[in-house]
Structures are given as C-alpha cells and as structure tokens.
Enzyme design. Structure first.
Site, PDB file in Angstrom:
ATOM      1  N   ARG A   1       1.926 -11.609   5.069  1.00  0.00           N
ATOM      2  CA  ARG A   1       3.392 -11.685   5.110  1.00  0.00           C
ATOM      3  C   ARG A   1       3.964 -11.315   6.474  1.00  0.00           C
ATOM      4  O   ARG A   1       5.135 -11.543   6.741  1.00  0.00           O
ATOM      5  CB  ARG A   1       3.990 -10.779   4.022  1.00  0.00           C
ATOM      6  CG  ARG A   1       3.599 -11.163   2.595  1.00  0.00           C
ATOM      7  CD  ARG A   1       4.346 -12.375   2.079  1.00  0.00           C
ATOM      8  NE  ARG A   1       5.788 -12.172   2.014  1.00  0.00           N
ATOM      9  CZ  ARG A   1       6.435 -11.584   1.007  1.00  0.00           C
ATOM     10  NH1 ARG A   1       5.778 -11.135  -0.036  1.00  0.00           N
ATOM     11  NH2 ARG A   1       7.741 -11.447   1.034  1.00  0.00           N
TER      12      ARG A   1
ATOM     13  N   PRO B   1       0.837  -1.220   0.000  1.00  0.00           N
ATOM     14  CA  PRO B   1       0.000   0.000   0.000  1.00  0.00           C
ATOM     15  C   PRO B   1       0.864   1.260   0.000  1.00  0.00           C
ATOM     16  O   PRO B   1       1.843   1.340   0.729  1.00  0.00           O
ATOM     17  CB  PRO B   1      -0.796  -0.096   1.307  1.00  0.00           C
ATOM     18  CG  PRO B   1      -0.534  -1.440   1.880  1.00  0.00           C
ATOM     19  CD  PRO B   1       0.677  -2.009   1.208  1.00  0.00           C
ATOM     20  N   GLU B   2       0.522   2.201  -0.850  1.00  0.00           N
ATOM     21  CA  GLU B   2       1.206   3.487  -0.906  1.00  0.00           C
ATOM     22  C   GLU B   2       0.246   4.561  -0.383  1.00  0.00           C
ATOM     23  O   GLU B   2      -0.841   4.238   0.079  1.00  0.00           O
ATOM     24  CB  GLU B   2       1.637   3.780  -2.357  1.00  0.00           C
ATOM     25  CG  GLU B   2       2.482   2.650  -2.958  1.00  0.00           C
ATOM     26  CD  GLU B   2       3.004   2.954  -4.360  1.00  0.00           C
ATOM     27  OE1 GLU B   2       3.147   4.143  -4.698  1.00  0.00           O
ATOM     28  OE2 GLU B   2       3.270   2.003  -5.107  1.00  0.00           O
TER      29      GLU B   2
ATOM     30  N   HIS C   1      -5.660 -15.057   8.454  1.00  0.00           N
ATOM     31  CA  HIS C   1      -4.412 -14.323   8.688  1.00  0.00           C
ATOM     32  C   HIS C   1      -4.600 -13.057   9.525  1.00  0.00           C
ATOM     33  O   HIS C   1      -3.892 -12.079   9.322  1.00  0.00           O
ATOM     34  CB  HIS C   1      -3.729 -13.974   7.361  1.00  0.00           C
ATOM     35  CG  HIS C   1      -3.432 -15.179   6.501  1.00  0.00           C
ATOM     36  ND1 HIS C   1      -2.497 -16.120   6.848  1.00  0.00           N
ATOM     37  CD2 HIS C   1      -3.968 -15.592   5.339  1.00  0.00           C
ATOM     38  CE1 HIS C   1      -2.465 -17.057   5.918  1.00  0.00           C
ATOM     39  NE2 HIS C   1      -3.347 -16.765   5.001  1.00  0.00           N
TER      40      HIS C   1
ATOM     41  N   ARG D   1      21.563  14.446  -4.333  1.00  0.00           N
ATOM     42  CA  ARG D   1      21.678  13.019  -4.597  1.00  0.00           C
ATOM     43  C   ARG D   1      22.029  12.737  -6.059  1.00  0.00           C
ATOM     44  O   ARG D   1      21.387  13.262  -6.963  1.00  0.00           O
ATOM     45  CB  ARG D   1      20.336  12.333  -4.255  1.00  0.00           C
ATOM     46  CG  ARG D   1      19.808  12.659  -2.855  1.00  0.00           C
ATOM     47  CD  ARG D   1      20.400  11.796  -1.794  1.00  0.00           C
ATOM     48  NE  ARG D   1      19.970  10.413  -1.951  1.00  0.00           N
ATOM     49  CZ  ARG D   1      18.878   9.915  -1.364  1.00  0.00           C
ATOM     50  NH1 ARG D   1      18.103  10.681  -0.612  1.00  0.00           N
ATOM     51  NH2 ARG D   1      18.561   8.667  -1.530  1.00  0.00           N
TER      52      ARG D   1
END
Ligand SMILES: [Zn+2]
Length: 270
Positions: free
Chosen positions: A107, A2-3, A88, A149
């Site tokens: 996970r 998820p973002e 889960h 950077r």
C-alpha cells in the site's frame, strides 16, 4: 496493520541479523518512503554505517547506527521486512556479510526517516506515550489520561499518546478481557475498571508477543513464517459467534470508522 506485538516480533528477528553489521549497500526504490527527503540522499546517509541496535517504540522500529544516526521505520498498513526477494519491495539493504534485507510495502504508506540520535527521543515522545509494557505505563498514568477525554473508550485507547503501539485488534481484545464496553466515555471509568483495563492491555500485548503476532492479510515475519495470535482472538472478527465467556452472540459496530467487536452481555454499555 502491524501493532506492538507484530512490530516487536519483526524487531526480534531483525536484531540478530543486523546488529554489528555494516550497511554495505542501501537501495531505496520508492520516493514516497523517504519524502519529503530525497531517496538518494537518505540512502547515502545510511550506506557504510553500522547497526548498533534495533529497538522499538510503540509501532516504530528504530535502527540505531554507530554514527549516532537512527533510522525510524513506521510500517503503517502493509510494511514488512524479509530476507528473500519478493514483490512490492520499496528498499533493499545489503549487509557486509551478504545478508539481504528487503522492505516490502504493497500500500506504500510506510515511512523511513533518518534522524540524529539526539532528535529521536523528542520526536517519538511527541507521538507516543510510554511503552505499555514498561514501568512508566501505570494504572495511575492511564487513569489520568482517560480522565481528560469524553470520547468513546476504544477511540481514546487507539490514540498512540495514550497506549503506544495499540491498534484495532488488541484494543478490542483488551476491552473484552476487561469487560468494558468500547463506546463508554473514557472519563466514565471507576478505579477498579481502570485497573482491569490496565491489566488487560498488558496481558493481550504480552500474549501477542508470545504468539509472534497475528497473521491476517498483510503482516509477515522477516523469516516468512506466520504468527499465531489470530487463533487466540476472543472477539476480533468474530461477530455472530458465541462469546467464549458467556455464549452470547458477539456483536460488531463501528467506532471512529474502525470495525469494533464486543460482547453485548459481558461488556454492558452502563
Ligand atoms: Zn460475553
């Protein structure tokens, strides 16, 4: 994973159900969720407290409690919330109105951390830059960050201290929209390109929120329905298909171990 748009969608669905309610019962079922802290101690800290607000910082969900404590949730790869029991589940919240809120995580990389409210801002500020849809995230701020950077642009954009909440999908979509090659050195962009990138980042994140996130494998909204941003992808996961802008075949590469999709013509490696 998820973002920002997916986490924001989850936040928006949890808030109306949680705010003002008391956490009547808190059951944490997986010690990994709260480590290094003991799951029973964390559950005890939360139980009986009431929810004052559900906020978001980057990819973090923040459940603010009336006591001043805050529960900081990071969903990582596969964390999600739901109102119906499912497989889960790693934690279950029962609210005083009988609502059941389950936390599912196949996970098991997600984390729950309880902090004093006063510790929250410094904790988050160390990990996240300003909200990309907020006022502090200006083109000038982004320019200053990129100038430091030399790493590939895509890799720098995935640093949460540069663009909080951005992940692999929205990074590729923003770079395509801004017509910037993902392997260009981050410090090699001119002012016009940075402006384009800044606008593109905000546009794709807003589009993702409007579509209630993208439903691929693991993301689920708390009400069980799907987001539809995946139907709007221009490059992500589309190697071999024509670029929607110029019809050139889209390419795939790897940057920093992440699959990266781009148009070799619209996004030249100058
Ligand atoms: Zn193209």
């Amino acid at each position: 994973m998820p973002e920002l748009p997916e986490v924001e969608t989850i936040r928006a669905q949890l808030a109306p159900r949680l705010v003002g309610r008391t956490l009547a019962r808190v059951e944490i079922l997986d010690p990994r969720l709260t480590r290094p802290f003991d799951l029973f101690e964390v559950a005890e800290e939360l139980e009986g407290d009431a929810v004052a607000a559900v906020d978001r910082h980057g990819k973090y969900l923040v459940v603010r409690l009336e006591s001043g404590l805050a529960l900081l949730v990071h969903l990582r790869m596969t964390g999600s919330f739901g109102f119906e029991p499912t497989s889960h589940e790693r934690a279950v919240l029962e609210l005083d109105d009988g609502t059941r809120v389950g936390y599912r995580d196949v996970r098991r990389f997600g984390t729950w951390l309880v902090l004093e409210g006063s510790d929250l801002e410094p904790y988050v500020a160390e990990k996240n830059g300003p909200e990309p849809l907020g006022r502090r995230f200006t083109s000038a701020w982004l320019a200053e960050r990129l100038a430091r950077r030399r790493a590939p642009l895509k890799a720098v954009l995935l640093d949460q201290r540069v663009v909080a909440g951005l992940g692999n999908i929205y990074a590729d979509e923003a770079l395509w929209r801004a017509r910037l090659n993902p392997v260009r050195p981050a410090n090699g962009l001119d002012a016009g390109e940075i402006d384009r990138l800044h606008r593109a980042l905000r546009a794709v994140l807003r589009a993702g929120i409007a579509r209630q996130g993208s439903t691929l494998r693991d993301y689920a909204k708390p009400d069980g329905s799907s987001g539809s941003m995946q139907e709007e992808f221009r490059v992500y996961g589309r190697d071999g298909l024509p670029c929607p802008r110029c019809r050139t075949t889209l390419a795939k590469t790897r940057i920093g171990g992440r699959g990266t999709w781009y148009c070799p013509r619209c996004q030249p490696d100058v």
